[in-house]
Design an enzyme around this catalytic site. Structure first.
Site, PDB file in Angstrom:
ATOM      1  N   LYS A  32       0.821  -1.219   0.000  1.00 15.62           N
ATOM      2  CA  LYS A  32       0.000   0.000   0.000  1.00 15.62           C
ATOM      3  C   LYS A  32       0.848   1.260   0.000  1.00 15.62           C
ATOM      4  O   LYS A  32       0.342   2.351  -0.262  1.00 15.62           O
ATOM      5  CB  LYS A  32      -0.974  -0.004   1.172  1.00 15.62           C
ATOM      6  CG  LYS A  32      -0.405   0.460   2.491  1.00 15.62           C
ATOM      7  CD  LYS A  32      -1.561   0.700   3.462  1.00 15.62           C
ATOM      8  CE  LYS A  32      -1.095   1.385   4.738  1.00 15.62           C
ATOM      9  NZ  LYS A  32      -2.210   1.667   5.653  1.00 15.62           N
ATOM     10  N   ASP A  33       2.143   1.114   0.308  1.00 12.20           N
ATOM     11  CA  ASP A  33       3.032   2.285   0.303  1.00 12.20           C
ATOM     12  C   ASP A  33       3.601   2.600  -1.080  1.00 12.20           C
ATOM     13  O   ASP A  33       4.292   3.615  -1.246  1.00 12.20           O
ATOM     14  CB  ASP A  33       4.197   2.063   1.283  1.00 12.20           C
ATOM     15  CG  ASP A  33       3.738   2.127   2.733  1.00 12.20           C
ATOM     16  OD1 ASP A  33       2.637   2.664   2.981  1.00 12.20           O
ATOM     17  OD2 ASP A  33       4.459   1.627   3.597  1.00 12.20           O
TER      18      ASP A  33
ATOM     19  N   ARG B  46      -8.195   8.678   4.482  1.00 11.40           N
ATOM     20  CA  ARG B  46      -9.185   7.613   4.250  1.00 11.40           C
ATOM     21  C   ARG B  46      -9.825   7.184   5.566  1.00 11.40           C
ATOM     22  O   ARG B  46     -11.038   7.010   5.661  1.00 11.40           O
ATOM     23  CB  ARG B  46      -8.532   6.411   3.563  1.00 11.40           C
ATOM     24  CG  ARG B  46      -9.371   5.159   3.488  1.00 11.40           C
ATOM     25  CD  ARG B  46      -8.572   3.954   3.037  1.00 11.40           C
ATOM     26  NE  ARG B  46      -7.491   3.643   3.950  1.00 11.40           N
ATOM     27  CZ  ARG B  46      -7.609   2.908   5.066  1.00 11.40           C
ATOM     28  NH1 ARG B  46      -8.794   2.430   5.423  1.00 11.40           N
ATOM     29  NH2 ARG B  46      -6.563   2.659   5.842  1.00 11.40           N
ATOM     30  N   ARG B  47      -9.030   7.039   6.603  1.00 12.24           N
ATOM     31  CA  ARG B  47      -9.553   6.627   7.910  1.00 12.24           C
ATOM     32  C   ARG B  47     -10.323   7.780   8.567  1.00 12.24           C
ATOM     33  O   ARG B  47     -11.394   7.592   9.116  1.00 12.24           O
ATOM     34  CB  ARG B  47      -8.409   6.146   8.811  1.00 12.24           C
ATOM     35  CG  ARG B  47      -7.802   4.822   8.350  1.00 12.24           C
ATOM     36  CD  ARG B  47      -6.529   4.477   9.085  1.00 12.24           C
ATOM     37  NE  ARG B  47      -6.033   3.148   8.690  1.00 12.24           N
ATOM     38  CZ  ARG B  47      -4.756   2.774   8.837  1.00 12.24           C
ATOM     39  NH1 ARG B  47      -3.863   3.604   9.367  1.00 12.24           N
ATOM     40  NH2 ARG B  47      -4.377   1.570   8.454  1.00 12.24           N
TER      41      ARG B  47
ATOM     42  N   ARG C 275       1.328  10.617  13.254  1.00 17.24           N
ATOM     43  CA  ARG C 275       2.157   9.810  12.358  1.00 17.24           C
ATOM     44  C   ARG C 275       3.254   9.132  13.153  1.00 17.24           C
ATOM     45  O   ARG C 275       3.287   9.222  14.368  1.00 17.24           O
ATOM     46  CB  ARG C 275       2.697  10.638  11.186  1.00 17.24           C
ATOM     47  CG  ARG C 275       3.713  11.664  11.428  1.00 17.24           C
ATOM     48  CD  ARG C 275       4.199  12.151  10.052  1.00 17.24           C
ATOM     49  NE  ARG C 275       4.610  11.003   9.241  1.00 17.24           N
ATOM     50  CZ  ARG C 275       5.906  10.672   9.088  1.00 17.24           C
ATOM     51  NH1 ARG C 275       6.828  11.370   9.680  1.00 17.24           N
ATOM     52  NH2 ARG C 275       6.237   9.633   8.355  1.00 17.24           N
TER      53      ARG C 275
ATOM     54  N   ARG D 268       2.435   5.364  17.545  1.00 18.42           N
ATOM     55  CA  ARG D 268       0.995   5.650  17.503  1.00 18.42           C
ATOM     56  C   ARG D 268       0.277   5.000  18.681  1.00 18.42           C
ATOM     57  O   ARG D 268      -0.584   5.614  19.310  1.00 18.42           O
ATOM     58  CB  ARG D 268       0.405   5.144  16.185  1.00 18.42           C
ATOM     59  CG  ARG D 268       1.001   5.857  14.969  1.00 18.42           C
ATOM     60  CD  ARG D 268       0.498   5.270  13.679  1.00 18.42           C
ATOM     61  NE  ARG D 268       1.241   5.781  12.534  1.00 18.42           N
ATOM     62  CZ  ARG D 268       0.668   6.120  11.380  1.00 18.42           C
ATOM     63  NH1 ARG D 268      -0.622   6.004  11.231  1.00 18.42           N
ATOM     64  NH2 ARG D 268       1.388   6.580  10.376  1.00 18.42           N
TER      65      ARG D 268
ATOM     66  N   CYS E   2      -1.520   8.706  -2.139  1.00 18.29           N
ATOM     67  CA  CYS E   2      -1.554   8.014  -0.845  1.00 18.29           C
ATOM     68  C   CYS E   2      -2.516   8.712   0.110  1.00 18.29           C
ATOM     69  O   CYS E   2      -3.066   8.106   1.003  1.00 18.29           O
ATOM     70  CB  CYS E   2      -0.166   8.020  -0.218  1.00 18.29           C
ATOM     71  SG  CYS E   2       0.252   9.673   0.345  1.00 18.29           S
TER      72      CYS E   2
END
Ligand SMILES: NCc1[nH]cc(CCC(=O)O)c1CC(=O)O
Length: 302
Positions: A78-79, A124-125, A142, A148, A235
């Site tokens: 996904k990166d 997105r979240r 981040r 986190r 992204c």
């Protein structure tokens, strides 16, 4: 032949790369040595989107592959930017881990107090959290998973959202209070999957690394990323996507774009043969754009 595997130095990256190395040795007999590479994304405290997107976790590794300093690299898929990388081939997508997002905090989302502070760095979240509960205070965060998770233990956040796959790899499933059903929160395109990359002209390596490839996983992430690319989402786009493959003959793809305030969503699905994964992604994107998805893409993301 001893192969050099380039990897980010984070606990999650080293763990997932170690698993790939072990699988490759088991299947081919080749020994593999991990080579840690520090990327811009690892050293900068700036927001990922401000640094130019998740390519910041990838570029330095790809350069080592192109320069021949390592034979291949393992990334969180996904990166990877959706644009193809000159001279680099996606040699394998190993079997995908659980792609869902997880809530890490003291309670399930529905049981958190009104105005609870939820940490995430992903638009997105953020957008999907707001769609689930408009009262939540989304706190941009981040850093790596441990950083986190510490936001919860220090009381800065009531909960944070992380990928279940990443938490599994760093052995922190103890922190999970809820796993989001994709109907509540659609994952990032390619989430949970790994990308094994090498030089496109290394036919010897392509053959060796192909032993790691999983047809269903590769097709699923190809559809998800074709959707993201066709929506021209980088992204930091508020785009979720999830594809599942049935019996290697039927691929089901769901896509969502959510306005940053969580008020508006375009959510559609498409099915077809996995061999046509990329076309399915593009077709679904076209249908979503016809429903106004692109209007939601350019909004403020935090
Ligand atoms: N750069 C963040 C990143 N890249 C990949 C993962 C999760 C693991 C994966 O998708 O394979 C994460 C952390 C997160 O989203 O919680």
């Amino acid at each position: 032949m001893k192969l050099r595997l380039g990897t980010r130095r984070s606990l999650m990256a080293m763990t997932q790369s170690g698993l790939v190395a072990d699988a490759l040795t088991e299947r081919t007999g080749h020994e593999v040595a991990l080579v840690g590479v520090t990327t811009q994304g690892d050293v900068s405290t700036a927001d990922v989107a401000q640094m130019g997107g998740t390519g910041v976790f990838v570029s330095a590794l790809r350069q080592k592959v192109l320069d021949g300093e390592v034979d291949f690299a393992v990334h969180s898929l996904k990166d990877l930017p959706t644009a193809p990388a000159e001279g680099i081939a996606l040699a394998a997508v190993p079997p995908r881990d659980d792609p869902r997002d997880a809530l890490c905090g003291e309670a399930k989302l529905a049981d958190l107090p009104r105005g609870a502070r939820i940490g995430t760095g992903a638009p997105r979240r953020m957008a999907q959290l707001r769609a689930l509960r408009h009262d939540l205070k989304v706190v941009p965060i981040r850093g790596n998973a441990d950083t986190r998770l510490r936001k919860v233990t220090t009381g800065e956040c009531d909960a944070v959202v992380l990928a279940y796959a990443g938490l599994t790899r760093i052995n922190r499933l103890d922190a999970v209070s809820e796993i989001f059903d994709p109907a509540q929160m659609l994952p990032s395109p390619g989430q949970g999957a790994l990308a094994v990359e090498c030089r496109a002209d290394r036919t010897d390596l392509l053959e060796i690394l192909a032993t790691l490839d999983d047809y269903a996983s590769r097709a699923a992430v190809a559809a998800e990323r074709a959707l993201l690319a066709a929506l021209e989402g980088g992204c930091s786009a508020p785009v979720g996507a999830y594809a599942a493959v049935e019996d290697r003959t039927l691929l089901h793809l769901i896509g969502v774009v959510t306005g940053y305030d969580g008020e508006r969503q375009v959510r559609l699905s498409e099915s077809g043969h996995p061999d046509l994964a990329e076309r399915l992604g593009r077709d679904l994107a076209a249908r979503m754009i016809a429903k106004g998805a692109d209007q939601l893409m350019g909004e403020r993301t935090s």
